[in-house]
Design a protein around this motif. Structure first.
Motif: not given
Lengths: 421, 314
Positions: B81-82, B171-172, B174, B256, B258-263, B273-274, B278
């Motif tokens: 999904e990501e 930013l929060g 989606p 800004m 981190s790819g969120g909220p969620g994806y 990168y992740k 990570v």
């Protein structure tokens, strides 16, 4: 005349050459101990321990040349990972939080077993456990962090609120705060990982320590009942506005500011925040630290804590170059002298006095802990940690299907770790 | 004719004939000049590309053994999904960049080139300024504008008592996070496109502009029928840069949200990168790198083949 000048010049040259030789010989005899850390050894109050450690070790060990490299966050983790993968240019010691990340390095043969040398250093069992992998001790953890509830006692006093000991009481407190225009919880969900602390406690309070332990050991799924119930509760609280109107747009730093300015009543996070919340230049609020409440009818106990190494050091395979110097550094890192410089963290070394009331409260809670579960994102294999925090962040979305999210996460775990049996 | 020449040539005494032999010195000289460039390409371009392809066929954490798994990484990617969200986001980003950023840049570049006055030069600097800022600063400024509670927008909204605006989580949410970042990116990236297009517009001979004026062309007609066709090559270059840049975008969404909220604002660069840094899945990360490479190549080829069809010289 010219001849004597020439002679003097030659003599001077000889002396300089000799001095250079002597100094380089002295430098050569010094062992260069390379340590990679996160924080700079500067005057920042949060770096007091690192500063004392670096300066104190250098002063007390003139025969060792300490090269301490501050790499920041996530620089330390990224550089360590790359160096470990390349298996070259490794330091002798690196700052580590232990857990599965350290375990991965140990399994790959990049770390040095110091069990014999470190097993008798006085310290908390939980801290030592965090730096142990498959029965071998690879380092020390002078500081340990547990998650708990930071409570704004001024705000609580103003509205005659008691610190909650059950989830039901916590909901009542949250409703009262909300009714009075105070945000019940600061969270900072934009950074994803801050969501984890409260969720770990919810899961524990619903299903006990075994809820996560079984899922991690693949004896249960990550979309099992306690996990789903915990996620539903999280989402429900988000819908009620307990985390404010814009939790997903706010970072961890914003959450700290909400607490520091009295705009939020509680903050469920790690005890590493003790130094800042006790610092009068950071906040004028009176803040306390309390264990996370229990759930009536739930399996988790008030003495079950979530925690992890706050500052730890592990030895790489390069430590075999000079084991004695590495062990000396580890022992000094665990010394009362170095640890006493710390201004906020919970020290795992006996005899170190808590620097403030908040740390004292957190230390008291830590000593009462009967079971400690390590931070999930440090304890699970790295292959499944970022999907975990991505998943948890979405619990705060009102329309998210938390069961589906957890099932998706379970599929990621199945793919990378194996199916639940 | 040829035979006559050959006959005449054979009559020239041998010592005066031009010897048609290979000039090794010149060849060595040319090779020496080309060698650094070829070496650079091989070491820093072709070898890493080949290595990335090879790594993408393996399961590797960088620490344990590297296992060859064929196309499994690619299969898994298209089930993730990501990754699918990242792919969707970069394609949307590319589409909207071409649809919004390029016309906007053309409009500004045209205005600054054609309607020159005292503020033209300062305006050029202002438009380009965002482009020279490091992306970390750009992202910080973006967060400063869109941050809830204390950001520029909520603060202004509170001042005018527009609570509906103050409550929006740019930013929060989606549905809004992508557009918030895209707005910042438009501000940050258009500076380069504007300068590039301006340089092309200003190369159009003055007499063409003057004759258009004499013929009574309006500025719109001048832009539509003269400037636009004459800068079509530059516009295509800009769109290729835009599309390829979109495939690789990482910095602003990562810094800004981190790819969120969620994806919701995840991009292929972030997923790469992740996965690599990570999650320790270097094989999977390499597979994402290959997908980015192939997408960029695909769009570049499409652009250039369209160009060839229309008869532009490459």
């Amino acid at each position: 005349m010219l001849k004597s000048k020439k002679a003097v010049f030659m003599a001077l040259l000889l002396v300089v050459a000799m001095l250079v030789g002597v100094f380089s010989a002295t430098a050569a005899s010094k062992f260069k101990l390379v340590v990679w850390g996160r924080d700079l050894p500067d005057d920042d109050p949060a770096h007091a321990y690192i500063k004392a450690l670096v300066n104190g070790f250098a002063a007390k060990n003139p025969d060792i040349e300490l090269e301490y490299l501050a790499l920041g966050d996530p620089g330390l983790m990224d550089k360590t990972k790359v160096a470990m993968a390349n298996n070259r240019d490794l330091p002798h010691i690196f700052q580590s939080w232990g857990g599965s990340v350290m375990g991965g390095y140990a399994d790959a043969g990049r770390l040095y077993d110091l069990t014999k040398e470190l097993k008798d250093i006085p310290g908390s069992a939980a801290a030592q456990q965090a730096m142990t992998w498959k029965g071998k001790i690879y380092g020390v953890a002078p500081f340990f962090a547990i998650a708990g509830v930071f409570v704004n006692e001024d705000v609580f006093a103003k509205y005659n609120l008691e610190v909650p000991t059950t989830i039901a009481e916590m909901e009542k407190v949250a409703d009262t705060l909300l009714a009075n225009g105070i945000q019940p919880f600061a969270v900072g969900a934009r950074d994803k990982w801050p969501v984890l602390a409260m969720y770990m406690y919810f899961v524990n309070r619903f299903g006990g320590m075994e809820a996560f332990d079984n899922a991690q050991a693949r004896k249960a799924r990550f979309d099992s009942e306690p996990m789903v119930k915990a996620a539903e509760l999280y989402q429900e609280w988000s819908k009620r506005g307990y985390f404010g109107p814009t939790p997903l747009g706010e970072a961890y730093g914003d959450a700290q500011q909400l607490m520091a300015t009295g705009k939020a009543g509680m903050h469920v996070t790690g005890s590493w925040m003790c130094a800042q919340y006790a610092d009068p230049s950071f906040t004028d609020q009176k803040i306390g630290f309390y264990p996370f409440p229990v759930l009536e009818g739930g399996k988790g106990k008030a003495t079950d804590f979530m925690g992890q190494t706050d500052i730890g050091f592990a030895a790489t395979r390069m430590a075999r170059e000079n084991k004695e110097a590495v062990v000396r550094f580890m022992k000094y890192a665990m010394s009362v002298e170095a640890c006493s410089a710390e201004l906020g963290r919970i020290c795992s070394v006996p005899g170190v006095k808590a620097p403030n009331r908040l740390t004292e409260m957190a230390s008291a809670a830590f000593t009462k802990a009967e079971a400690i579960q390590f931070w999930w994102d440090q304890d699970l294999p790295p292959t499944v940690t970022s999907p975990l925090t991505d998943t948890l962040q979405q619990f705060l979305l009102p329309n998210a299907n938390v069961k589906r999210l957890l099932t998706n996460y379970e599929m990621v775990v199945e793919e990378n770790v194996g199916p639940a049996k | 004719m040829v035979n006559k020449n050959a006959k005449a040539y054979s009559m020239i005494p041998e010592q005066f004939r031009i010897k048609k032999k290979r000039d090794w010195n010149a060849l060595v000289f040319k090779a020496a000049l080309l060698a650094p460039a070829i070496l650079f390409l091989v070491v820093f371009m072709y070898y890493p590309i080949e290595e990335t392809f090879r790594l993408s066929m393996t399961r590797s954490t960088g620490l344990g053994p590297t296992v060859f798994i064929g196309f499994q990484n690619y299969v898994r990617l298209f089930q993730s999904e990501e990754f699918l969200m990242g792919l969707k986001n970069v394609l949307l980003w590319a589409f909207w960049s071409v649809v919004i950023q390029i016309p906007f840049s053309f409009f500004i570049a045209f205005s600054l080139s054609v309607f020159k006055n005292r503020i033209t030069k300062p305006l050029r600097v202002i438009y380009y300024l965002a482009n020279v800022l490091p992306s970390a600063i750009t992202a910080m400024l973006g967060r400063f504008v869109f941050a809830p509670r204390h950001g520029v927008i909520p603060s202004l909204a509170n001042k005018f008592n527009w609570q509906w605006l103050a409550r929006i989580d740019f930013l929060g949410n989606p549905d809004l996070a992508f557009w918030s970042i895209f707005t910042v990116a438009t501000w940050a990236y258009c500076g380069f496109y504007i300068i590039y297009l301006m340089a092309n517009i200003e190369q159009i001979p003055k007499d063409i502009q003057e004759s258009a004026q004499l013929d009574g062309a309006t500025p719109w007609q001048y832009a539509r029928f003269i400037v636009l066709p004459m800068t079509s090559y530059a516009l295509r270059i800009v769109s290729i840069l835009c599309i390829v840049g979109s495939m690789k975008i990482f910095d602003l969404p990562w810094l800004m949200t981190s790819g969120g909220p969620g994806y919701a604002t995840s991009t292929l660069g972030i997923v790469l990168y992740k996965n690599g840094f990570v999650n320790w899945q270097y094989g999977r990360a390499a597979a994402i790198g290959v997908v980015i490479f192939l997408l960029s190549l695909f769009f570049t080829i499409i652009q250039f083949s369209l160009q060839r069809k229309e008869g532009d010289v490459l």
